[in-house]
Structure formats: structure tokens, C-alpha cells
Write an enzyme that holds these catalytic residues in place. Sequence first.
Site, PDB file in Angstrom:
ATOM      1  CG  ASP A 142       1.347  -5.287 -13.239  1.00 42.24           C
ATOM      2  OD1 ASP A 142       0.551  -5.448 -12.297  1.00 42.24           O
ATOM      3  OD2 ASP A 142       2.479  -4.788 -13.090  1.00 42.24           O
ATOM      4  CE  LYS A 193      -0.412  -1.537  -5.771  1.00 44.67           C
ATOM      5  NZ  LYS A 193       0.471  -0.770  -4.932  1.00 44.67           N
ATOM      6  CE1 TYR A 213       8.162   0.768 -10.291  1.00 48.43           C
ATOM      7  CE2 TYR A 213       6.262   0.062  -9.013  1.00 48.43           C
ATOM      8  CZ  TYR A 213       7.624   0.248  -9.134  1.00 48.43           C
ATOM      9  OH  TYR A 213       8.452  -0.075  -8.089  1.00 48.43           O
TER      10      TYR A 213
HETATM   11  N1  HOZ Z   1       5.034   2.625  -6.217  1.00 52.61           N
HETATM   12  C1  HOZ Z   1       3.931   2.578  -5.340  1.00 52.61           C
HETATM   13  C2  HOZ Z   1       2.712   3.185  -5.905  1.00 52.61           C
HETATM   14  N2  HOZ Z   1       2.399   2.910  -7.242  1.00 52.61           N
HETATM   15  C3  HOZ Z   1       4.255   3.270  -4.057  1.00 52.61           C
HETATM   16  C4  HOZ Z   1       4.491   2.306  -2.992  1.00 52.61           C
HETATM   17  C5  HOZ Z   1       4.680   2.957  -1.627  1.00 52.61           C
HETATM   18  O1  HOZ Z   1       5.336   3.974  -1.514  1.00 52.61           O
HETATM   19  O2  HOZ Z   1       4.179   2.406  -0.667  1.00 52.61           O
END
Ligand code: HOZ
Length: 427
Positions: A239, A267, A144
Site C-alpha cells: 500500500d 494521493k 491503515y
Molecule cells: N486518514 C487520513 C490520514 N491518514 C485522514 C484523511 C482526512 O481527514 O482527510
Amino acid sequence: MRTSRSAKLFSEAQQLIPGGVNSPVRAFRSVGGQPRFIARAKGSRLYDVDRNVYIDYVLSWGPMILGHAPSAVVTAIKSAAGRGTSYGAPTEPEVLLAREIRNAFPSMEKVRLVSSGTEAVMSAIRVARGFTKRTGVMKFEGCYHGHGDYLLAKAGSGLATLGIPDSPGVPEDFAKHTLTAPYNDIHTVQQLIKSNRDRLACIIIEPIAGNMGVVPPAPDFLAALRQLTSDHNILLIFDEVISGFRVGYGGAQALYGITPDLTVLGKIIGGGLPVGAYGGRKEIMDLIAPVGPVYQAGTLSGNPLAVSAGLATLKQLRMKGVYKKLDERSAVLAKGIGEAANKAGISVTQTRVGSMLTTFFTPGPVVDWNTAKQSDTKRYGRFFHHMLEQGVYLAPSQFEAAFLSTAHSTQDIEKTIRAAHTAFKKL
Ligand code: HOZ
């Protein structure tokens, strides 16, 4: 466990916000039940609006590597806020953060700060296309890279959780530029390069997959990918939004000794505030405006609060022994959960790199999306709820990582393992 206040808020939220959440996985759809609304957090603990307390292994999906509200970071944010929250003009801390990132990731000779990982990825791909003058992008199934249009094909995280292979709303014209290969499958990458030789601008990969659950790279896979991309003048983008400053100060690229052309971070570098960064070889990054013609901009880019939180976080991470301690505690946790499953006769596969880990409900091995999705997600859902009831907050999806912070004590780990024994027995 009382949950009435969360339930009330969720019901109201659903009237106002799609699915009641501002990011899909939070809605608990794949594990069932209703999300807990969080009131505050400190150290390894989350406190919900019904006054329940949880040991948190989501950690805001990775950024809170020092635990919640670490005093050094809170002080830095307060002090920055007192000086103004955004200027739309350059600041000294941005230079310090860029320098710190470059020190940790020497491949990022020049760095641009943005406001999210998604934005950083979109920008990195734009500059890769500008540099190579090609349009094709290759990604890996189950990885992702944020919700940019052309990266939603066979993506992990929320799409994997909700079983959405490709998102409506992405024009076919965009999607056709994206090729996907199975993670850890260098043979397919070779074939795809062969048949799209002059079309591919870049290959983007999570060097440690963290969005289909944790799937480590096979030995030599990243090295082979580096070789192939160099041979064909295709840019390699790592990434490291999750793995950057998480598996070590220099991220996955230092851990495995591979130098990508471009890297994307997010992050941890924002210490829990919205931030992203992309960077790489000088000759590529100097194509970005105002030096070059590839346009990318942002009012809140390099936001002083986010940059201060990031700098304060990185300062703590530079202290001796931080990653060793994280690794040791994570190893104890992974081993303990594995043993608890064994004892209860439940077949699981544990994956872990440093302080990111996943318990897959499948005998495994788990090496890519096809094997990750063999997991019994219904069983994971039941496990998740048994853990939650005992005050352990795991990701509400099989296809996400669990994270540890420096605030997780050995007592926290022991309590979690005891909870796992009970949870597995109940399955
Ligand atoms: N897609 C995010 C984790 N890989 C989740 C983000 C969220 O819901 O804060």
C-alpha cells in the site's frame, strides 16, 4: 489568534455532519480544541476563514507534494474542465497516466484507476483473492489501508487517533478473514503463515508505515516478507498510497528494492483530486473484468480532471533534484525539531523517510504500533496547539505523518524550528 468564524462554522457543521467533519481526524478530537476551517491555500501556506496563515505540514494528508495550487497543476485542471468533467468513456490521458505509473513502478505491469485509496485497496484484495482462490488477509497493527470492512482491524490513522480497535458495523464473518501481526515482526508473520498456510490470499503492508506516525521498515523486514510470501504463494501487496511518488519517484519499492505482486497508489497521483490506482503482475490484473471475472467498476474512475492533475504533478516530480531537495529540507526540519526538544529536556523520537516524518513524544525506539502508542498524546496535543498558535499547522494527531512539499522554503523550515523551540519550552 482569532478563531470565531471557524468556531461558528464548526458549531453549524456539527448539526449537519457527524462530528462536523467529513473525515474523523480533522475534528481535532485527540488534540482538543476546534478545527480551523480553511478558506484557501497556496504554496506552503494555508489560510483559514479567520484570516490566520499557517505553514502547512499536513498537505491534505500527503498529496500536495508540490505545495498548494501549483500553477502547472491548476492550469491542467482548468484546461481539462473546459473539455468536460466526466465522460464515462476512455480517454488518452488515462493511458498516459497508466504508462507513467508503470514507468515509475515496473511491478505494476497493468494498472486500474479508481477514485480513492480505499477503493483501490478493496479492489486489490478482491483480485488477490480471485487469483489465489483463498480468502485470508494479513495486515499489520497500526497500518491503515482505508476503511474497507475487513481492513479496520487494529488499524492506524483515525482509528488509532480515536482509540477504536475494531469498528462496529463490520460483520464478524468479514473480520474473521483478517489476521494481524506487529509491524517489523517477521517471526509472528512466520508463525501466522504456518498456522494459516492454505488460507492466506495476501499480505498487505504500508512498506513505510505512515498512519501510526512514520515507522520505517526494519532493515531486511520487507525482503524477508517478500521471501516468505513467495515461498507460500501468498500475494504481497504494497500500500503505497502515502509513500508512492513521495519517498522517491518509484516509491518505497524502488527505495528498498523489493518487488510486490500488487501495489496500491492514491494521493499524489491525483495531484489533490480524488484518485486511486491498483496494479501489478499482468497475469493477476488480467483477472479483472472485462478481461476476467473479478468485477470492479466506477463511473468516475479515471476522471479527466483527476488524471490531468496527476499527470501535471508527476511531470514536475520528474524534474532533476526534486527528491534530493525534499530530503535535505526534511532532514534539516527533523534535526531542528529534535534539537529543540533536547534543549527543552523533552524526550522525543524522530522518525523520517524522505519528506515524511513524525516527532513521537516517547523516548522510543518506535518500531511498531505498541511502541508508537507509548507516545504521550496529551503532550503532543499541547505541542500541536503551541505550534498552531505560532502559525504552524501539524497533523491534529500524534499518529499521522508530517509532509513537506517543494514549496516549503528554507525560511519556512527555519520559522518552524523557531516555533518548535518556543513550543517545547512551554510544555
Ligand atoms: N486518514 C487520513 C490520514 N491518514 C485522514 C484523511 C482526512 O481527514 O482527510
